[in-house]
Design a protein around this motif. Sequence first.
Motif, PDB file in Angstrom:
ATOM      1  N   GLU A  48     -13.100  28.829  -7.103  1.00 46.46           N
ATOM      2  CA  GLU A  48     -12.897  27.391  -7.325  1.00 46.46           C
ATOM      3  C   GLU A  48     -12.571  26.682  -6.014  1.00 46.46           C
ATOM      4  N   LEU A  49     -11.782  27.327  -5.157  1.00 50.42           N
ATOM      5  CA  LEU A  49     -11.497  26.730  -3.850  1.00 50.42           C
ATOM      6  C   LEU A  49     -12.779  26.559  -3.038  1.00 50.42           C
ATOM      7  N   LEU A  50     -13.675  27.538  -3.146  1.00 52.73           N
ATOM      8  CA  LEU A  50     -14.946  27.429  -2.432  1.00 52.73           C
ATOM      9  C   LEU A  50     -15.820  26.338  -3.034  1.00 52.73           C
ATOM     10  N   ALA A  51     -15.754  26.178  -4.359  1.00 52.45           N
ATOM     11  CA  ALA A  51     -16.514  25.103  -4.994  1.00 52.45           C
ATOM     12  C   ALA A  51     -16.040  23.750  -4.469  1.00 52.45           C
ATOM     13  N   SER A  52     -14.734  23.618  -4.278  1.00 54.16           N
ATOM     14  CA  SER A  52     -14.188  22.375  -3.731  1.00 54.16           C
ATOM     15  C   SER A  52     -14.510  22.238  -2.247  1.00 54.16           C
ATOM     16  N   ALA A  53     -14.502  23.362  -1.535  1.00 51.55           N
ATOM     17  CA  ALA A  53     -14.748  23.332  -0.089  1.00 51.55           C
ATOM     18  C   ALA A  53     -16.214  23.105   0.248  1.00 51.55           C
ATOM     19  N   ALA A  54     -17.076  23.095  -0.765  1.00 50.48           N
ATOM     20  CA  ALA A  54     -18.494  22.838  -0.502  1.00 50.48           C
ATOM     21  C   ALA A  54     -18.690  21.477   0.139  1.00 50.48           C
ATOM     22  N   LEU A  81     -13.495  33.263   2.238  1.00 55.73           N
ATOM     23  CA  LEU A  81     -14.422  34.384   2.092  1.00 55.73           C
ATOM     24  C   LEU A  81     -13.816  35.680   2.626  1.00 55.73           C
ATOM     25  N   TYR A  82     -13.076  35.559   3.704  1.00 50.56           N
ATOM     26  CA  TYR A  82     -12.424  36.738   4.272  1.00 50.56           C
ATOM     27  C   TYR A  82     -11.424  37.313   3.270  1.00 50.56           C
ATOM     28  N   ASP A  83     -10.622  36.438   2.655  1.00 54.79           N
ATOM     29  CA  ASP A  83      -9.656  36.904   1.655  1.00 54.79           C
ATOM     30  C   ASP A  83     -10.359  37.450   0.419  1.00 54.79           C
ATOM     31  N   MET A  84     -11.478  36.825   0.045  1.00 56.72           N
ATOM     32  CA  MET A  84     -12.234  37.324  -1.106  1.00 56.72           C
ATOM     33  C   MET A  84     -12.781  38.722  -0.833  1.00 56.72           C
ATOM     34  N   ALA A  85     -13.182  38.964   0.398  1.00 51.71           N
ATOM     35  CA  ALA A  85     -13.652  40.302   0.752  1.00 51.71           C
ATOM     36  C   ALA A  85     -12.523  41.318   0.596  1.00 51.71           C
ATOM     37  N   ARG A 114     -18.823  43.130   1.415  1.00 53.79           N
ATOM     38  CA  ARG A 114     -19.695  43.009   2.590  1.00 53.79           C
ATOM     39  C   ARG A 114     -20.486  41.703   2.550  1.00 53.79           C
ATOM     40  N   THR A 115     -20.908  41.321   1.357  1.00 51.28           N
ATOM     41  CA  THR A 115     -21.656  40.065   1.224  1.00 51.28           C
ATOM     42  C   THR A 115     -20.794  38.880   1.625  1.00 51.28           C
ATOM     43  N   TYR A 116     -19.551  38.849   1.161  1.00 54.85           N
ATOM     44  CA  TYR A 116     -18.656  37.744   1.521  1.00 54.85           C
ATOM     45  C   TYR A 116     -18.427  37.701   3.030  1.00 54.85           C
ATOM     46  N   LEU A 117     -18.255  38.867   3.634  1.00 55.66           N
ATOM     47  CA  LEU A 117     -18.051  38.900   5.077  1.00 55.66           C
ATOM     48  C   LEU A 117     -19.288  38.408   5.820  1.00 55.66           C
ATOM     49  N   GLN A 118     -20.458  38.784   5.327  1.00 56.43           N
ATOM     50  CA  GLN A 118     -21.685  38.356   5.987  1.00 56.43           C
ATOM     51  C   GLN A 118     -21.861  36.847   5.888  1.00 56.43           C
ATOM     52  N   ILE A 119     -21.555  36.283   4.720  1.00 59.14           N
ATOM     53  CA  ILE A 119     -21.648  34.828   4.569  1.00 59.14           C
ATOM     54  C   ILE A 119     -20.672  34.151   5.524  1.00 59.14           C
ATOM     55  N   SER A 120     -19.472  34.706   5.614  1.00 54.12           N
ATOM     56  CA  SER A 120     -18.474  34.143   6.517  1.00 54.12           C
ATOM     57  C   SER A 120     -18.981  34.151   7.952  1.00 54.12           C
ATOM     58  N   ARG A 121     -19.621  35.230   8.338  1.00 55.04           N
ATOM     59  CA  ARG A 121     -20.165  35.312   9.699  1.00 55.04           C
ATOM     60  C   ARG A 121     -21.316  34.337   9.887  1.00 55.04           C
ATOM     61  N   ASP A 122     -22.155  34.205   8.863  1.00 48.20           N
ATOM     62  CA  ASP A 122     -23.302  33.302   8.973  1.00 48.20           C
ATOM     63  C   ASP A 122     -22.875  31.844   9.109  1.00 48.20           C
ATOM     64  N   LEU A 123     -21.700  31.512   8.568  1.00 47.60           N
ATOM     65  CA  LEU A 123     -21.221  30.134   8.671  1.00 47.60           C
ATOM     66  C   LEU A 123     -20.998  29.725  10.118  1.00 47.60           C
ATOM     67  N   ASN A 124     -20.675  30.689  10.933  1.00 48.01           N
ATOM     68  CA  ASN A 124     -20.418  30.390  12.343  1.00 48.01           C
ATOM     69  C   ASN A 124     -20.890  31.576  13.164  1.00 48.01           C
ATOM     70  N   ALA A 125     -22.199  31.764  13.177  1.00 48.76           N
ATOM     71  CA  ALA A 125     -22.799  32.948  13.788  1.00 48.76           C
ATOM     72  C   ALA A 125     -22.331  33.114  15.225  1.00 48.76           C
ATOM     73  N   GLY A 126     -21.927  34.344  15.549  1.00 53.07           N
ATOM     74  CA  GLY A 126     -21.514  34.640  16.907  1.00 53.07           C
ATOM     75  C   GLY A 126     -20.088  34.258  17.227  1.00 53.07           C
ATOM     76  N   ASP A 148     -14.265  35.507  14.245  1.00 51.69           N
ATOM     77  CA  ASP A 148     -14.753  35.956  12.944  1.00 51.69           C
ATOM     78  C   ASP A 148     -15.256  37.393  13.021  1.00 51.69           C
ATOM     79  N   LEU A 149     -15.867  37.758  14.137  1.00 51.54           N
ATOM     80  CA  LEU A 149     -16.322  39.136  14.306  1.00 51.54           C
ATOM     81  C   LEU A 149     -15.136  40.094  14.334  1.00 51.54           C
ATOM     82  N   VAL A 150     -14.062  39.685  15.001  1.00 56.07           N
ATOM     83  CA  VAL A 150     -12.862  40.528  15.040  1.00 56.07           C
ATOM     84  C   VAL A 150     -12.282  40.678  13.634  1.00 56.07           C
ATOM     85  N   ASN A 151     -12.203  39.568  12.900  1.00 62.16           N
ATOM     86  CA  ASN A 151     -11.700  39.637  11.525  1.00 62.16           C
ATOM     87  C   ASN A 151     -12.587  40.526  10.656  1.00 62.16           C
TER      88      ASN A 151
END
Length: 434
Positions: free
Chosen positions: A227-233, A245-249, A262-274, A278-281
Amino acid sequence: MSRIDAFLKELRVSRNFSIITCAAGSLNAATLFQNGLTGGMSRMLALQTDMEEFMENPGLDIPGAITFLHALGHHVFQHAMGKTNLMETHELDADYFSGSSLARLGLDPDQAFREFAVLLKNEATYEGYPPFADRLASFKRGWEWGAFAKSFGWGEDVPVYGTDRIRAEGLRDAGSRKEEEGDLASAAEDYLDAYAYNWRVTGNLRKALHCVQELGDDDLALKIYGELLASAANERAPANKQAYLYDMATHSGNLGQFDQARTYLQISRDLNAGHVDDLVNTGKMYLRMDRPGRARDALMEAIQLGPATGEMYLYLGQAQSALSDPKAAIRSFRTVLSASPENLEAILGLSEVYSNEAEALLGLIEQEKSPAEARRLQSVKISLYREAEAVLLEGLRAAPDDLDLLTRLYRIYLSIPDKSRIREIRKKLKDIQE
């Protein structure tokens, strides 16, 4: 609740504006401000009369839908329309919201992208407006996030009712009392109901989340984060989404849902690639999930992007140690200690690598038939234990009473064995614990 309010609720949009109707025609919209009765500025959204048709079939007039949602986005992001120096940011925000909303409404992406491109090319470009490529990129990023929300069903598991602020405040107060009394389960229910009756206030949702996390209810925590992500859209900045997403993972990992994590982490990384942090997290998350290979890859990428930090090498060393790559782990831990000689985690990690290597020789020594080779292996084993000893002794110079260091050292002396040192460390441990 009116149809327009129901539509806005679906998009988690707070209605901070009035709606006025314009002449009929293709769906169009304008974001307006006018002086209110008190002399202040009030927000208005001017719509043409086919709004009902749009809500029935948003794909019927895609250019009109884009225009309407773009205008709505200015209100969602609370833009002060007179700030011409912020026009570039304002337009990109509104484009992002338009793309996100259309995706959540289920429109075809290729068609929407084409229509958006045509719409922009036919639109006059004013001074201060962002370039076409930036606007299209922002629209597509918004679309991507809206598609994520729709695909994962974020927001579907937490009920959202009609607005009743008085009831919401009463439920919030009841939840607060129950939380103080230690009844976290009931408090979480009240906070969630408070949110349901006033979903514009995410604070109640966060209070519920705190309670369920204290209870260790990973499943409900995931639903609340949805729900927080739905609002954060409706936020173009990725920071909150990445944190969620990190906490959801983490919660997914706790439930054994590693593919989902892994999917949540990948989405999190894609939001701010590189993004290095986020890579450390991501690396830390994979370590907790007992996925050292993926942790190593993420941390090495972070180090390559730089600037490299001791924290990166510390976690990299832990991943390499878990992967039974002692030489690489030793290099990583030594890198940390070269800059921070008193880093206890690196000291313990490095000593453990040497100890593990020594212990790995025990089986070989027992099976070795050649006395000479057995003696050589025994000598190597002792030298590895002495390496571990040296690392721990160096750490004890900075923290002479650290129980973890002393306990690890005691075990090494038991393994060597070194009777005089065993007695010495045993006495010190006893003195500290008394």
